[in-house]
Design a protein around this motif. Structure first.
Motif, PDB file in Angstrom:
ATOM      1  N   ASP A   1       7.344   0.646  -5.464  1.00 14.80           N
ATOM      2  CA  ASP A   1       8.304   1.123  -6.463  1.00 14.80           C
ATOM      3  C   ASP A   1       9.662   0.455  -6.279  1.00 14.80           C
ATOM      4  OD1 ASP A   1       7.262   4.648  -6.838  1.00 14.80           O
ATOM      5  OD2 ASP A   1       6.310   2.750  -7.408  1.00 14.80           O
ATOM      6  N   TYR A   2      10.047   0.231  -5.022  1.00 18.38           N
ATOM      7  CA  TYR A   2      11.331  -0.423  -4.742  1.00 18.38           C
ATOM      8  C   TYR A   2      11.309  -1.875  -5.231  1.00 18.38           C
ATOM      9  CZ  TYR A   2      14.640  -3.092  -1.835  1.00 18.38           C
ATOM     10  OH  TYR A   2      15.593  -3.957  -1.390  1.00 18.38           O
TER      11      TYR A   2
ATOM     12  N   ASP B   1       1.879   4.487  -8.734  1.00 15.89           N
ATOM     13  CA  ASP B   1       0.857   5.452  -9.124  1.00 15.89           C
ATOM     14  C   ASP B   1       0.256   5.078 -10.478  1.00 15.89           C
ATOM     15  OD1 ASP B   1      -0.005   8.554  -9.913  1.00 15.89           O
ATOM     16  OD2 ASP B   1       0.026   8.101  -7.772  1.00 15.89           O
TER      17      ASP B   1
ATOM     18  N   ALA C   1       0.847  -1.190   0.000  1.00 12.89           N
ATOM     19  CA  ALA C   1       0.000   0.000   0.000  1.00 12.89           C
ATOM     20  C   ALA C   1       0.889   1.248   0.000  1.00 12.89           C
ATOM     21  CB  ALA C   1      -0.896  -0.005   1.235  1.00 12.89           C
ATOM     22  N   ASP C   2       2.149   1.062   0.353  1.00 13.59           N
ATOM     23  CA  ASP C   2       3.086   2.177   0.413  1.00 13.59           C
ATOM     24  C   ASP C   2       3.769   2.309  -0.955  1.00 13.59           C
ATOM     25  OD1 ASP C   2       5.298   3.856   0.773  1.00 13.59           O
ATOM     26  OD2 ASP C   2       5.736   3.069   2.767  1.00 13.59           O
ATOM     27  N   PRO C   3       3.531   3.410  -1.644  1.00 15.52           N
ATOM     28  CA  PRO C   3       4.097   3.562  -2.992  1.00 15.52           C
ATOM     29  C   PRO C   3       5.614   3.349  -3.041  1.00 15.52           C
ATOM     30  CG  PRO C   3       2.548   5.328  -2.534  1.00 15.52           C
ATOM     31  CD  PRO C   3       2.725   4.582  -1.260  1.00 15.52           C
ATOM     32  N   SER C   4       6.318   3.800  -2.005  1.00 17.51           N
ATOM     33  CA  SER C   4       7.782   3.657  -2.010  1.00 17.51           C
ATOM     34  C   SER C   4       8.199   2.204  -2.042  1.00 17.51           C
ATOM     35  CB  SER C   4       8.397   4.296  -0.763  1.00 17.51           C
ATOM     36  OG  SER C   4       8.140   5.671  -0.749  1.00 17.51           O
TER      37      SER C   4
END
Lengths: 386, 95, 486
Positions: free
Chosen positions: A224-225, A234, A218-221
């Motif tokens: 993306d990682y 996104d 749920a955490d975009p970071s």
């Protein structure tokens, strides 16, 4: 584990002339009506008279056919004795043979490309920056040869949508040539953030099409990682929203490993509050292959250590009425409360059991292991049910 | 009865008013201009005399909370309008 | 040299994030609860709240990740969060445009009971004086089918509606006739004590799939004390009626609601046990209604919200315990709030909506043809106050009724987002507005929230639910199931 591609023992002379691989639909029916023989290849699995009139002949060991002409026959090793009637194989001039479609399997997928705009830490099909559009051309051909009663077919990669409009053409093509076949596409979903692309996809109006899109956190970071691409989360989420605006079926896929296991309940919560309309959520075990091997220290966690997070995620999704499915986990490594979501799942060509499993009385309910796991490393907590 | 003076540089009228409103069942707070300060004249509501000190302490904390709320509200006004525009646009999904 | 980048590469730079709209409320234990634009919540410490607002929250910290994924903050490039918040907002308000669903027909004021807290019943045998006439009912149906809602619920109330069963039959048959060309999802409910239920009545209800909504106040002594009737056998007749109704209409076709009286406040477990005993799978722990009491017993003034909250807490905790032991039982008031707290759905509960459910969600046709904005408005009328009367079926058109100044002013002036204290309240998304109650108790549709029993009650229950969810994971699991049942 099945060998899906390899080399032939001996190849016929006529092939060496061409550049491109040729696809063949296999038959083991010695009494096939003549008009149907000229488009097919005959697979010699047992001794006996060789039926005439076929386009090509594939010979498996121990059959000793006598009347074969060298120009259109190819000899195969024992590793290909799983070939069967209705299969589609690709034979290239340099002697490579590949199984494209297996008629007796429920898990057929066509690899469309190895290119991808993500670079997942655990990618089982590591991306290559080459022009492999010949795979797409081959797919168009293969679809014409695949039996029309086939229930289900998958399109995978890499990222199938790198082909843009041509991928959409492939979907139209499948709808035409395999009008009764369900399609399951694996995609990172990012191309669908472009609304017109989502619309073009929807305009195929396929009768049974589902796209499986991974969201790892749920955490975009963190997402993306894991996929090694900034802004991927996104785009992926916006892609899902566009697909749903056009009423397309979407499955969210989550591969569970050390970077994603702790965030599983929060991800379930995120899906429940924001993507309630997805058709299902697949929670999957790690395949110890491809990039996962290089990154194993970052990724490996014994599933038994996250079994409670898995249970919580399943519980949350189920409470909200979202269909959750747990794939690729040995039964002894999950809690009993995920039984209703548990699927005995690993594709038949890549699963086996470990030696610890020998006395287990629940093997028939278990998904087993990826063969890659048996080879490269698996949980130390395997406990047979006695 | 007590008087509480607050510097206008730090505390805004709106926050003090809102805090006063929240406490209307326990304290009667009248706010006046006093140069560059806001002067609050505070009386307990009948029946709440015994906890007057406690209520004053809570009231002061409430003023700080109201300042914070005002800050958040002002900062997020543009994005609030953006969200509402999305919510009422025609290309949205029906949940 | 690895071709993979570390997590730090993908984390945003410090201090660059933007706030998304959110509100906060301090909790009893020193922590704070944050609620975002659509009512999703998160628990943080005071320090974390301060850091969040002053942009000092560290990317990579678990609080940062939580607040970003739950849409309290966003980074440049987070376009999805705006879209999602817009979508969720839209979902929350999507039922509004369906307009009125619940239409209440008060078919008679005659009743065989003389309940302590009831302000509407009349013992009189004079049917002409206190029964609704058929032509009035027909006009009511015209109004009903003017509603654009694809789902229409017609509820029969009284007095005791079964005493005018002929009219109920007339209305049901007429409504179905009109609906034949409209195909609305049409539902019928009769609120009744079950004391007057006959085989003929049950047979008609079965044929037309009519639900019965009855009353069970608690154990026999409590129930009978609240509900006197000749023969002092209200409880017995209820139990008998319940059995017969279930036999004919089916187990789930009859539900029960309790009325809370001051005497109930110390006996919540016994009341819940009574519901279990009669095989109900839930209870609605209602607040004390001020209307009837205010007139009849004058005991409302003595009742205060704190006592009710104690009653409620005891009841809720008991229900949670039952669930932990595997008994499937819902507390329905909590379920309503939890639906708003844990999902983007609106349970459509008239008394807890913003804008107010008056008119928008429900409308009442009284026996004499007078039209009221809600059930509460009608009760207010029985106390002599006709502020919320919207017209009369004999003389008013649909437009007259629904554009009546009384209704529009009430809706506008009680709108929470424009109300002092409500507009800043962290629980606003989960709450509603009750113009009728505030008008009755405070003289204006908004009231002063710090003094409002309504506000104290809702905030009290919300804090309790938050506390349970924060400290008891099993309770949260149970609540999540309840929230999705509505």
């Amino acid at each position: 584990m099945l060998t899906l591609s390899g080399r032939v023992i001996s190849k016929s002379a006529t092939l060496s002339g061409g550049n491109e691989a040729k696809l063949y639909s296999l038959s083991t029916n010695a009494n096939l009506p003549n008009p149907l023989r000229e488009k097919r290849a005959f697979l010699i699995k047992q001794s006996g008279p060789v039926p005439l009139g076929y386009l090509h002949y594939f010979v498996l060991p121990g059959t000793n056919p006598t009347e074969l002409v060298q120009e259109n026959s190819t000899y195969l090793g024992a590793e290909f004795s799983y070939f069967g009637d209705g299969d589609v194989v690709s034979l290239s001039p340099d002697g490579r043979i590949r199984s494209i479609f297996r008629a007796d399997s429920n898990h057929n997928s066509i690899l469309l490309t190895e290119q991808c705009n993500n670079f997942c830490l655990m990618c089982s099909q590591p991306p290559k920056r080459i022009d492999d559009s010949w795979l797409l051309k081959e797919a168009f051909e293969a679809i014409k040869l695949i039996p029309r009663e086939t229930k289900e077919l998958g399109f995978t990669g890499g990222e199938p949508t790198v082909y843009g409009a041509d991928f959409i053409k492939l979907l139209h093509h499948s709808k035409s040539w395999l009008p009764h076949t369900s399609l399951h596409v694996l995609s990172n979903g990012r191309s669908f953030a472009e609304e017109s692309y989502a619309k073009a996809y929807a305009d195929v109006e396929h009768h049974d099409l589902m796209v499986g899109i991974p969201i790892y956190s749920a955490d975009p970071s963190i997402h993306d990682y894991v996929v090694q691409a900034k802004g991927a989360f996104d785009e992926t989420v916006r892609g899902v929203l566009n697909l749903k605006r056009h009423r397309q079926r979407v499955e969210i896929r989550v591969v569970i490993h050390k970077q994603t296991c702790d965030g599983l309940p929060e991800l379930a919560n995120f899906i429940a509050r924001n993507l309630l309309f997805v058709d299902q959520v697949a929670l999957m075990g790690l395949e110890h292959i491809g990039f996962a091997r290089a990154n194993i220290d970052t990724l490996w966690v014994d599933p038994i250590e996250y079994k409670d997070q898995l249970s919580e995620a399943v519980r949350i999704l189920t409470s909200y009425g979202i269909h959750a499915a747990v794939y690729n986990h040995p039964l002894c490594l999950v809690n009993a409360d995920v039984q209703n979501a548990y699927v005995k799942s690993i594709s038949d060509w890549k699963n086996e059991f470990a030696k610890e499993c020998e006395p287990c009385r629940r093997k028939h309910e278990c998904g087993g292991f990826f063969s890659s796991g048996i080879r490269n490393g698996y949980s130390q907590s395997i406990t047979p049910f006695l | 009865m007590m008087k509480l003076n607050l510097s206008k540089e730090i505390y805004c009228l709106e926050a003090v008013q809102k805090a006063a409103y929240r406490f209307i069942d326990r304290l009667t707070v009248l706010i006046e201009n006093d140069g560059d300060e806001l002067a609050c004249n505070i009386d307990p509501v009948v029946g709440h005399e015994a906890q007057f000190e406690e209520h004053i302490a809570d009231f002061k904390r409430e003023i700080l909370d109201q300042q914070l709320r005002k800050q958040i509200k002002e900062e997020t006004e543009p994005v609030r309008n953006l969200i509402l525009a999305y919510a009422f646009s025609r290309t949205g999904l029906q949940g | 040299m690895s071709k993979f980048s570390p997590l730090a590469e993908y984390e945003p730079q410090a201090g660059q994030y933007e706030l998304l709209p959110f509100k906060f409320e301090p909790l009893g234990d020193g922590d704070v609860v944050l609620t975002n634009f659509v009512g999703e919540f998160a628990f943080v410490t005071r320090g974390e709240l301060q850091d969040t607002v002053s942009k000092k929250l560290k990317p990579g910290s678990s609080t940062y990740g939580l607040l970003r994924s739950r849409h309290f903050i966003r980074e440049q490039g987070d376009a999805a969060s705006i879209e999602l918040l817009g979508l969720k907002t839209r979902t929350k308000y999507s039922k509004l445009r369906n307009f009125t669903n619940l239409h209440i027909f008060v078919v008679t004021l005659r009743c065989d009971h003389s309940c302590q807290y009831c302000q509407v019943s009349r013992q009189s045998e004079n049917k002409a004086a206190f029964d609704m006439a058929a032509d009035m009912a027909d006009k009511g149906l015209e109004i009903v089918f003017r509603s654009p809602n694809p789902a229409i619920k017609i509820e029969f109330q009284g007095g005791e509606p079964l005493l005018n069963f002929d009219l109920i039959k007339h209305i049901v048959l007429q409504a179905k006739k009109i609906n034949a060309t409209q195909s609305r999802d049409l539902q019928f409910v009769i609120t009744t004590t079950l004391s007057m239920v006959t085989d003929e009545i049950l047979s008609f209800c079965k044929e037309h799939k009519i639900y019965l909504s009855s009353s069970l106040d608690g154990p026999e002594d409590l129930h009978n004390k609240n509900r006197p009737r000749p023969g002092r056998d209200s409880y017995g007749r209820f139990v008998d009626g319940l059995r017969r109704t279930r036999d004919v209409l089916g187990y789930d076709a009859v539900s029960a609601l309790m009325t809370t009286s001051p005497a109930s406040l110390t006996r919540v477990k016994e009341i819940i046990d009574e519901y279990l005993k009669h095989g109900f799978d839930g209870i609605f722990l209602r607040h004390l209604s001020p209307y009837g009491f205010a007139i009849k017993t004058k005991s409302y003034a003595a009742y205060n919200v704190d006592r009710w909250l104690d009653f409620y807490r005891e009841g809720l905790d008991y229900v949670i315990e039952l669930n932990k032991q595997g008994v499937r039982f819902t507390e329905q008031f909590a379920a309503l709030l939890l639906t708003k707290m844990l999902t983007s759905n609106d349970p459509g509960f008239v008394d807890l909506m913003n804008p107010s459910g008056a008119g928008i969600a429900a409308v009442v046709f009284n026996y004499d043809g007078d039209v009221y904005a809600s059930d509460e408005s009608r009760m207010l009328r029985e106390m002599g106050d006709t502020t919320f009367k919207l017209g009369n079926l004999a003389t008013s058109t649909y437009e007259d009724i629904f554009t009546n100044e009384a209704l529009l002013n009430a809706l506008e002036d009680s709108f929470t987002l424009s109300a002092p204290m409500c507009s800043d309240c962290a629980f606003e998304n989960w709450c509603g507005t009750d113009p009728v109650f505030h008008h009755a108790m405070h003289g204006d549709v908004l009231g002063r929230k710090p003094e409002s029993e309504f506000c104290k009650r809702i905030m009290g229950v919300v804090r309790l639910l938050l506390e349970r969810m924060k400290n008891d994971p099993k309770a949260k699991e149970i609540f999540m199931v309840w929230a999705n049942r509505c």
